[in-house]
Design a protein around this motif. Structure first.
Motif, PDB file in Angstrom:
ATOM      1  N   ARG A  39      -2.687   0.061   9.537  1.00  0.00           N
ATOM      2  CA  ARG A  39      -3.950  -0.618   9.857  1.00  0.00           C
ATOM      3  C   ARG A  39      -3.897  -2.084   9.446  1.00  0.00           C
ATOM      4  N   ALA A  40      -3.239  -2.368   8.313  1.00  0.00           N
ATOM      5  CA  ALA A  40      -3.119  -3.755   7.862  1.00  0.00           C
ATOM      6  C   ALA A  40      -2.375  -4.602   8.890  1.00  0.00           C
ATOM      7  N   ILE A  41      -1.316  -4.044   9.475  1.00  0.00           N
ATOM      8  CA  ILE A  41      -0.566  -4.752  10.517  1.00  0.00           C
ATOM      9  C   ILE A  41      -1.475  -4.993  11.723  1.00  0.00           C
ATOM     10  N   GLU A  42      -2.253  -3.992  12.107  1.00  0.00           N
ATOM     11  CA  GLU A  42      -3.168  -4.130  13.249  1.00  0.00           C
ATOM     12  C   GLU A  42      -4.193  -5.237  13.002  1.00  0.00           C
ATOM     13  N   LEU A  43      -4.563  -5.438  11.733  1.00  0.00           N
ATOM     14  CA  LEU A  43      -5.571  -6.440  11.386  1.00  0.00           C
ATOM     15  C   LEU A  43      -4.979  -7.824  11.158  1.00  0.00           C
ATOM     16  N   GLY A  44      -3.653  -7.940  11.243  1.00  0.00           N
ATOM     17  CA  GLY A  44      -3.045  -9.264  11.166  1.00  0.00           C
ATOM     18  C   GLY A  44      -2.004  -9.482  10.096  1.00  0.00           C
TER      19      GLY A  44
ATOM     20  N   CYS B  90      -8.681   8.076   2.626  1.00  0.00           N
ATOM     21  CA  CYS B  90      -9.511   7.437   3.647  1.00  0.00           C
ATOM     22  C   CYS B  90      -8.896   6.082   3.977  1.00  0.00           C
ATOM     23  N   VAL B  91      -9.071   5.684   5.221  1.00  0.00           N
ATOM     24  CA  VAL B  91      -8.606   4.372   5.672  1.00  0.00           C
ATOM     25  C   VAL B  91      -9.849   3.572   6.025  1.00  0.00           C
TER      26      VAL B  91
ATOM     27  N   ASP C 275       1.413  -9.799   8.227  1.00  0.00           N
ATOM     28  CA  ASP C 275       2.722 -10.156   8.768  1.00  0.00           C
ATOM     29  C   ASP C 275       3.829  -9.234   8.272  1.00  0.00           C
ATOM     30  N   PHE C 276       3.657  -8.690   7.088  1.00  0.00           N
ATOM     31  CA  PHE C 276       4.611  -7.694   6.597  1.00  0.00           C
ATOM     32  C   PHE C 276       3.905  -6.740   5.646  1.00  0.00           C
ATOM     33  N   VAL C 277       4.471  -5.562   5.507  1.00  0.00           N
ATOM     34  CA  VAL C 277       3.919  -4.555   4.589  1.00  0.00           C
ATOM     35  C   VAL C 277       5.042  -4.005   3.729  1.00  0.00           C
ATOM     36  N   VAL C 278       4.662  -3.556   2.546  1.00  0.00           N
ATOM     37  CA  VAL C 278       5.602  -2.968   1.592  1.00  0.00           C
ATOM     38  C   VAL C 278       5.025  -1.641   1.119  1.00  0.00           C
ATOM     39  N   ASP C 279       5.850  -0.630   1.072  1.00  0.00           N
ATOM     40  CA  ASP C 279       5.435   0.674   0.564  1.00  0.00           C
ATOM     41  C   ASP C 279       5.288   0.582  -0.958  1.00  0.00           C
ATOM     42  N   GLY C 280       4.079   0.843  -1.444  1.00  0.00           N
ATOM     43  CA  GLY C 280       3.827   0.730  -2.878  1.00  0.00           C
ATOM     44  C   GLY C 280       3.977   2.020  -3.646  1.00  0.00           C
ATOM     45  N   THR C 281       4.544   3.048  -3.021  1.00  0.00           N
ATOM     46  CA  THR C 281       4.672   4.355  -3.691  1.00  0.00           C
ATOM     47  C   THR C 281       5.446   4.235  -5.001  1.00  0.00           C
ATOM     48  N   ASP C 282       6.532   3.488  -4.975  1.00  0.00           N
ATOM     49  CA  ASP C 282       7.313   3.221  -6.192  1.00  0.00           C
ATOM     50  C   ASP C 282       7.057   1.773  -6.596  1.00  0.00           C
ATOM     51  N   SER C 283       6.139   1.586  -7.536  1.00  0.00           N
ATOM     52  CA  SER C 283       5.748   0.218  -7.892  1.00  0.00           C
ATOM     53  C   SER C 283       6.887  -0.578  -8.508  1.00  0.00           C
ATOM     54  N   SER C 284       7.888   0.117  -9.064  1.00  0.00           N
ATOM     55  CA  SER C 284       8.999  -0.604  -9.689  1.00  0.00           C
ATOM     56  C   SER C 284       9.865  -1.321  -8.661  1.00  0.00           C
ATOM     57  N   SER C 285       9.726  -0.961  -7.379  1.00  0.00           N
ATOM     58  CA  SER C 285      10.534  -1.606  -6.335  1.00  0.00           C
ATOM     59  C   SER C 285       9.757  -2.665  -5.563  1.00  0.00           C
ATOM     60  N   VAL C 286       8.469  -2.822  -5.874  1.00  0.00           N
ATOM     61  CA  VAL C 286       7.615  -3.708  -5.074  1.00  0.00           C
ATOM     62  C   VAL C 286       8.016  -5.169  -5.202  1.00  0.00           C
ATOM     63  N   ALA C 287       8.223  -5.630  -6.424  1.00  0.00           N
ATOM     64  CA  ALA C 287       8.524  -7.049  -6.631  1.00  0.00           C
ATOM     65  C   ALA C 287       9.771  -7.473  -5.859  1.00  0.00           C
ATOM     66  N   ALA C 288      10.817  -6.665  -5.944  1.00  0.00           N
ATOM     67  CA  ALA C 288      12.061  -7.002  -5.239  1.00  0.00           C
ATOM     68  C   ALA C 288      11.833  -7.016  -3.730  1.00  0.00           C
TER      69      ALA C 288
ATOM     70  N   ALA D 117       0.848  -1.190   0.000  1.00  0.00           N
ATOM     71  CA  ALA D 117       0.000   0.000   0.000  1.00  0.00           C
ATOM     72  C   ALA D 117       0.881   1.236   0.000  1.00  0.00           C
ATOM     73  N   ARG D 118       0.392   2.284  -0.662  1.00  0.00           N
ATOM     74  CA  ARG D 118       1.149   3.536  -0.694  1.00  0.00           C
ATOM     75  C   ARG D 118       1.008   4.316   0.602  1.00  0.00           C
ATOM     76  N   SER D 119      -0.145   4.197   1.242  1.00  0.00           N
ATOM     77  CA  SER D 119      -0.453   4.981   2.433  1.00  0.00           C
ATOM     78  C   SER D 119       0.147   4.351   3.689  1.00  0.00           C
ATOM     79  N   GLU D 120       0.880   5.147   4.445  1.00  0.00           N
ATOM     80  CA  GLU D 120       1.440   4.654   5.701  1.00  0.00           C
ATOM     81  C   GLU D 120       0.328   4.277   6.672  1.00  0.00           C
ATOM     82  N   ALA D 121      -0.754   5.054   6.672  1.00  0.00           N
ATOM     83  CA  ALA D 121      -1.875   4.770   7.578  1.00  0.00           C
ATOM     84  C   ALA D 121      -2.527   3.428   7.242  1.00  0.00           C
ATOM     85  N   LYS D 122      -2.631   3.118   5.955  1.00  0.00           N
ATOM     86  CA  LYS D 122      -3.219   1.842   5.563  1.00  0.00           C
ATOM     87  C   LYS D 122      -2.281   0.685   5.879  1.00  0.00           C
TER      88      LYS D 122
END
Length: 357
Positions: A210-215, A345-346, A217-230, A202-207
């Motif tokens: 919240r994802a971590i709070e909901l269970g 919105c979250v 296990d890890f999150v990735v910043d999607g702001t730069d989609s070219s770095s997501v796969a790695a 997700a691009r949003s830090e708030a989201k």
């Protein structure tokens, strides 16, 4: 009369209008009228407004995530249904095609109705619907918390089935793009499917928080989609994920899912849930990595009536909690849609119709 959010065609502003309230005399024998107590906004309304969705039917009332109370019933419906707290299932199939006979009305090519798409929906004071579509809600569930089940949770339930999630063989699932459906998926995968590892992009830090709070296990910043796969490969020991739910649908996000070094691993299933308009967002990939990695790509649309009943059960049992960002009056619907468009919105924005509130 009642206020309703009305669609008049692609690239025309949505409007709040006063229209007649459906009455008992309008009902077919198997129908009911629901007084809408809460209705969630969806990105779908934006797709109608900008022309991404143009089903050739206008004007109609939008909204497909409505909950409320049955106030009138047709002649074939038990009067005891009056007063029941319900959520509306928004597909009404032809009942005769092979898909309807398999209880998969979302694939019917001759729909009798689809609330908020080709038939008046729930961003209004009242909605008319078949009795079987009005699914009873647990008494413990508030209307505001129940409204997002109608698309946010049901879409997640159906997508997980399309992705053939199986925790006995799958190690990791990824949710790419996390808000209404995404938050539902995270909890479904952890609490129902018991997945060992669930990641979120997700691009949003708030989201992401919240994802971590909901269970998650890890999150990735999607702001730069070219770095997501790695980043996903790094989180999965270089393997990639077993099932990936793509809830965004842009060229850049789709590109990061597939290919030799994409986020999707061997025998991975890519489930397409989100979409954007335009040729620039076509899904393209070379077949060789798909073949060598034995990967599968599948679309997932809407949900079945059974999916809705399961979603209500999961929320009622506390296995899934809907995430509500804010509650607004129906006459402020455009403010809500503007926030959705800005990704400001979250969770879901829920509208309350005007019943003398």
């Amino acid at each position: 009369t009642m206020e309703a959010v009305r669609y008049h065609g692609p690239n025309e502003a949505l409007t709040l209008e006063t229209i007649p309230i459906p009455t008992a005399s309008d009902l077919s024998p198997n129908e009911v009228i629901i007084r809408v107590e809460a209705s969630a906004l969806c990105h779908t309304e934006l797709h109608f407004a900008d022309g991404t969705l143009n089903l050739g039917v206008a004007p109609i009332t939008l909204g497909h995530e409505a909950v409320g109370v049955i106030t009138a019933v047709g002649s074939d419906v038990p009067p005891s249904r009056i007063g029941q707290r319900v959520i509306n299932y928004y597909y009404v199939g032809c009942a005769t095609c092979r898909w309807c006979k398999r209880n998969e009305e979302q694939l019917c090519s001759n729909l009798k109705a689809e609330h908020g798409f080709i038939t008046d929906g729930g961003l209004a004071g009242y909605i008319r619907t078949p009795s079987k579509n009005a699914v009873v809600l647990p008494d413990s569930l508030e209307f505001v918390d129940a409204a997002p089940i109608g698309c946010g949770v049901t879409t997640a339930v159906h997508a997980a089935k399309m992705g053939r999630v199986d925790s006995t063989h799958d190690d990791c699932a990824l949710v790419y793009g996390c808000n209404g459906v995404g938050f539902g998926l995270v909890q479904l995968l952890k609490n129902v499917y018991k997945m060992k590892t669930v990641g979120v992009v997700a691009r949003s830090e708030a989201k992401r928080k919240r994802a971590i709070e909901l269970g998650a296990d890890f999150v990735v910043d999607g702001t730069d989609s070219s770095s997501v796969a790695a980043a996903v490969r790094e989180k999965t020991g270089g393997e990639g994920v077993d099932v990936l739910f793509e809830c965004v649908g842009t060229r850049d996000t789709l590109d990061s899912c597939v290919g030799w070094a994409g986020a999707l691993g061997r025998r991975g299933r890519l489930v397409l849930v989100g979409y954007h308009q335009g040729d620039e967002h076509e899904f393209r990939c070379h077949p060789i990595p798909l073949i060598v990695y034995e990967q599968t790509t599948v679309g997932s649309v809407g949900a079945t009536l059974e999916d809705l009943k399961e979603a209500v059960q999961y929320v009622g049992e506390g296995k899934i909690r809907t995430v509500v960002d804010s509650v607004i009056s129906l006459n402020k619907f455009q403010d809500g849609l503007d926030r959705i468009k800005r990704c400001d919105c979250v969770g879901k924005i829920v509208c309350l119709p005007c019943h003398g509130r």
